[in-house]
Write a protein that holds these residues in place. Structure first.
Motif, PDB file in Angstrom:
ATOM      1  N   TYR A 255       0.804  -1.342   0.213  1.00 21.29           N
ATOM      2  CA  TYR A 255       0.106   0.019   0.095  1.00 21.29           C
ATOM      3  C   TYR A 255       0.738   1.300  -0.085  1.00 21.29           C
ATOM      4  CZ  TYR A 255      -3.872  -3.197   1.121  1.00 21.29           C
ATOM      5  OH  TYR A 255      -4.693  -4.156   1.109  1.00 21.29           O
ATOM      6  N   PHE A 256       1.878   1.017   0.058  1.00 25.21           N
ATOM      7  CA  PHE A 256       3.164   2.356   0.096  1.00 25.21           C
ATOM      8  C   PHE A 256       2.983   3.147  -1.029  1.00 25.21           C
ATOM      9  CE2 PHE A 256       6.948   4.581  -0.948  1.00 25.21           C
ATOM     10  CZ  PHE A 256       6.839   5.515   0.167  1.00 25.21           C
ATOM     11  N   GLU A 257       2.879   4.457  -0.882  1.00 20.05           N
ATOM     12  CA  GLU A 257       2.599   5.292  -2.075  1.00 20.05           C
ATOM     13  C   GLU A 257       3.799   6.509  -2.000  1.00 20.05           C
ATOM     14  OE1 GLU A 257       1.029   5.252  -4.940  1.00 20.05           O
ATOM     15  OE2 GLU A 257       0.193   3.334  -4.684  1.00 20.05           O
ATOM     16  N   PRO A 258       4.131   7.105  -2.911  1.00 22.97           N
ATOM     17  CA  PRO A 258       5.131   8.178  -2.847  1.00 22.97           C
ATOM     18  C   PRO A 258       4.622   9.465  -2.145  1.00 22.97           C
ATOM     19  CG  PRO A 258       5.674   7.235  -4.967  1.00 22.97           C
ATOM     20  CD  PRO A 258       4.093   6.694  -4.390  1.00 22.97           C
ATOM     21  N   PHE A 259       5.469  10.407  -1.806  1.00 18.85           N
ATOM     22  CA  PHE A 259       4.988  11.375  -1.003  1.00 18.85           C
ATOM     23  C   PHE A 259       4.825  12.419  -2.061  1.00 18.85           C
ATOM     24  CE2 PHE A 259       5.853  15.434   1.697  1.00 18.85           C
ATOM     25  CZ  PHE A 259       4.392  15.634   1.917  1.00 18.85           C
ATOM     26  N   TYR A 260       3.862  12.650  -3.245  1.00 15.31           N
ATOM     27  CA  TYR A 260       4.120  13.694  -4.131  1.00 15.31           C
ATOM     28  C   TYR A 260       3.847  14.905  -3.764  1.00 15.31           C
ATOM     29  CZ  TYR A 260       3.199   9.515  -6.970  1.00 15.31           C
ATOM     30  OH  TYR A 260       3.405   8.021  -7.390  1.00 15.31           O
ATOM     31  N   LEU A 261       3.099  15.443  -2.721  1.00 15.12           N
ATOM     32  CA  LEU A 261       2.840  16.805  -2.372  1.00 15.12           C
ATOM     33  C   LEU A 261       2.103  17.450  -3.147  1.00 15.12           C
ATOM     34  CD1 LEU A 261       3.468  18.404   0.036  1.00 15.12           C
ATOM     35  CD2 LEU A 261       5.560  19.439  -1.093  1.00 15.12           C
ATOM     36  N   LYS A 262       1.935  17.297  -4.427  1.00  9.03           N
ATOM     37  CA  LYS A 262       1.167  17.823  -5.380  1.00  9.03           C
ATOM     38  C   LYS A 262       0.447  16.997  -6.368  1.00  9.03           C
ATOM     39  CE  LYS A 262       2.237  21.763  -7.287  1.00  9.03           C
ATOM     40  NZ  LYS A 262       2.915  22.509  -8.298  1.00  9.03           N
ATOM     41  N   ASP A 263      -0.737  17.145  -6.840  1.00 10.31           N
ATOM     42  CA  ASP A 263      -1.315  16.189  -7.641  1.00 10.31           C
ATOM     43  C   ASP A 263      -0.509  16.395  -9.134  1.00 10.31           C
ATOM     44  OD1 ASP A 263      -3.262  15.325  -5.843  1.00 10.31           O
ATOM     45  OD2 ASP A 263      -4.434  16.959  -6.595  1.00 10.31           O
ATOM     46  N   PHE A 264      -0.412  15.030  -9.691  1.00  8.07           N
ATOM     47  CA  PHE A 264       0.172  15.203 -11.002  1.00  8.07           C
ATOM     48  C   PHE A 264      -0.763  15.830 -12.071  1.00  8.07           C
ATOM     49  CE2 PHE A 264       0.785  12.978 -15.166  1.00  8.07           C
ATOM     50  CZ  PHE A 264       1.938  13.179 -15.362  1.00  8.07           C
ATOM     51  N   VAL A 265      -0.310  16.594 -12.922  1.00 10.21           N
ATOM     52  CA  VAL A 265      -1.061  17.428 -13.799  1.00 10.21           C
ATOM     53  C   VAL A 265      -0.253  17.144 -15.231  1.00 10.21           C
ATOM     54  CG1 VAL A 265      -1.737  19.844 -14.631  1.00 10.21           C
ATOM     55  CG2 VAL A 265      -1.657  19.227 -12.296  1.00 10.21           C
ATOM     56  N   MET A 266      -0.981  16.612 -16.030  1.00  9.44           N
ATOM     57  CA  MET A 266      -0.458  16.281 -17.531  1.00  9.44           C
ATOM     58  C   MET A 266      -0.683  17.482 -18.169  1.00  9.44           C
ATOM     59  SD  MET A 266      -1.298  12.946 -20.264  1.00  9.44           S
ATOM     60  CE  MET A 266      -0.516  11.944 -18.984  1.00  9.44           C
ATOM     61  N   THR A 267       0.599  17.795 -19.163  1.00 11.14           N
ATOM     62  CA  THR A 267       0.304  19.224 -19.821  1.00 11.14           C
ATOM     63  C   THR A 267       0.271  18.309 -21.472  1.00 11.14           C
ATOM     64  OG1 THR A 267       2.988  19.374 -19.570  1.00 11.14           O
ATOM     65  CG2 THR A 267       1.470  20.568 -18.229  1.00 11.14           C
ATOM     66  N   THR A 268      -0.262  19.221 -22.125  1.00 10.06           N
ATOM     67  CA  THR A 268      -0.347  19.117 -23.696  1.00 10.06           C
ATOM     68  C   THR A 268      -0.119  20.038 -24.277  1.00 10.06           C
ATOM     69  OG1 THR A 268      -2.744  19.442 -23.601  1.00 10.06           O
ATOM     70  CG2 THR A 268      -2.041  17.034 -23.157  1.00 10.06           C
ATOM     71  N   LYS A 269       0.411  20.082 -25.490  1.00  9.29           N
ATOM     72  CA  LYS A 269       0.564  21.350 -26.199  1.00  9.29           C
ATOM     73  C   LYS A 269      -0.459  22.037 -26.827  1.00  9.29           C
ATOM     74  CE  LYS A 269       5.287  20.144 -27.773  1.00  9.29           C
ATOM     75  NZ  LYS A 269       6.234  19.655 -29.069  1.00  9.29           N
ATOM     76  N   ALA A 270      -0.960  23.051 -26.831  1.00  8.13           N
ATOM     77  CA  ALA A 270      -1.957  23.784 -27.685  1.00  8.13           C
ATOM     78  C   ALA A 270      -2.129  23.615 -28.977  1.00  8.13           C
ATOM     79  CB  ALA A 270      -1.810  25.341 -27.292  1.00  8.13           C
ATOM     80  N   LYS A 271      -3.308  23.207 -29.545  1.00  5.25           N
ATOM     81  CA  LYS A 271      -3.388  23.037 -31.084  1.00  5.25           C
ATOM     82  C   LYS A 271      -3.156  24.277 -31.791  1.00  5.25           C
ATOM     83  CE  LYS A 271      -6.671  19.254 -30.331  1.00  5.25           C
ATOM     84  NZ  LYS A 271      -8.129  18.577 -30.727  1.00  5.25           N
TER      85      LYS A 271
END
Length: 223
Positions: free
Chosen positions: A206-222
């Motif tokens: 059950y161990f998970e890393p301490f990310y501190l912030k949510d992961f946000v996926m970035t994409t290039k603008a069209k």
């Protein structure tokens, strides 16, 4: 003998240290722009054990840097650590990434402020005293000209996050240690051994890393 394999992948530094009762036996690491952790990590495991003349079956535990840091880097390190622990039926130890970074410097007075780059003017940071006891909790902090203005103590800034603060935090109380850029598994050896002696383990399932912030996926603008 208590051989512990220590894994640090929270930043661009892919770092593996084999330690025996807290003392480094072998340290292998490389810091690259491309985050090559997935390709290099298991190779480093094999090289470290071979150089020390032991096998995976001689390991008593695996320690991993728990974060904060790179989402992808942390996932790779924790996944590799869990895989070893499952296959070898040995315990998993989680180590504070910022404390490992703080331990790269020795001071007589003041505050150690390890900083890991979190993009733009934000850093992951905490405060540690000269004995590496945490005196302020870990935060994701946006740095500006007034940051830490309420403090008068000498502040020793280390890490890749500190490097981008030079143009903003200019007071004489800020001491920059440019030679210290990334945390390393080398400093994890003593930390993980102390936890091992106290059976301070985390749940492998059950161990998970301490990310501190949510992961946000970035994409290039069209266009």
């Amino acid at each position: 003998m208590a051989y512990i394999l220590n894994i640090e992948t929270a930043t661009k530094n892919c770092s593996v240290t084999l330690a025996n009762e807290g003392k480094t036996v072998v340290c292998i690491e490389v810091a690259e722009e491309g985050y090559s952790h997935a390709e290099k990590l298991h190779v480093f495991f094999e090289e470290a054990l071979q150089e020390a003349g032991i096998t995976f079956q001689d390991l008593k535990a695996v320690a991993v840097s728990q974060g904060p840091g790179s989402y992808t880097g942390l996932r790779i390190g924790v996944s590799a650590a869990k895989g070893l622990c499952y296959s070898l039926n040995i315990p998993l130890i989680a180590v504070d990434t910022l404390e490992a970074l703080a331990r790269k410097i020795i001071i007589e007075n003041g505050i150690i402020v390890p900083m890991i780059d979190a993009r733009r003017m934000e850093v992951f940071t905490a405060f540690f005293d000269k004995n590496y006891s945490k005196t302020r909790e870990t935060k994701a902090e946006i740095i500006n000209e007034t940051t830490y203005s309420e403090l008068s103590e000498t502040m020793h800034l280390v890490g890749d996050g500190a490097m981008k603060c030079k143009d903003v935090l200019r007071s004489e109380k800020f001491v920059y240690h440019d030679e210290i850029i990334f945390p390393s598994s080398n400093e994890m050896g003593l930390m993980s051994f102390e936890k091992y002696k106290k059976s301070d383990f985390v749940d492998v399932a059950y161990f998970e890393p301490f990310y501190l912030k949510d992961f946000v996926m970035t994409t290039k603008a069209k266009s």
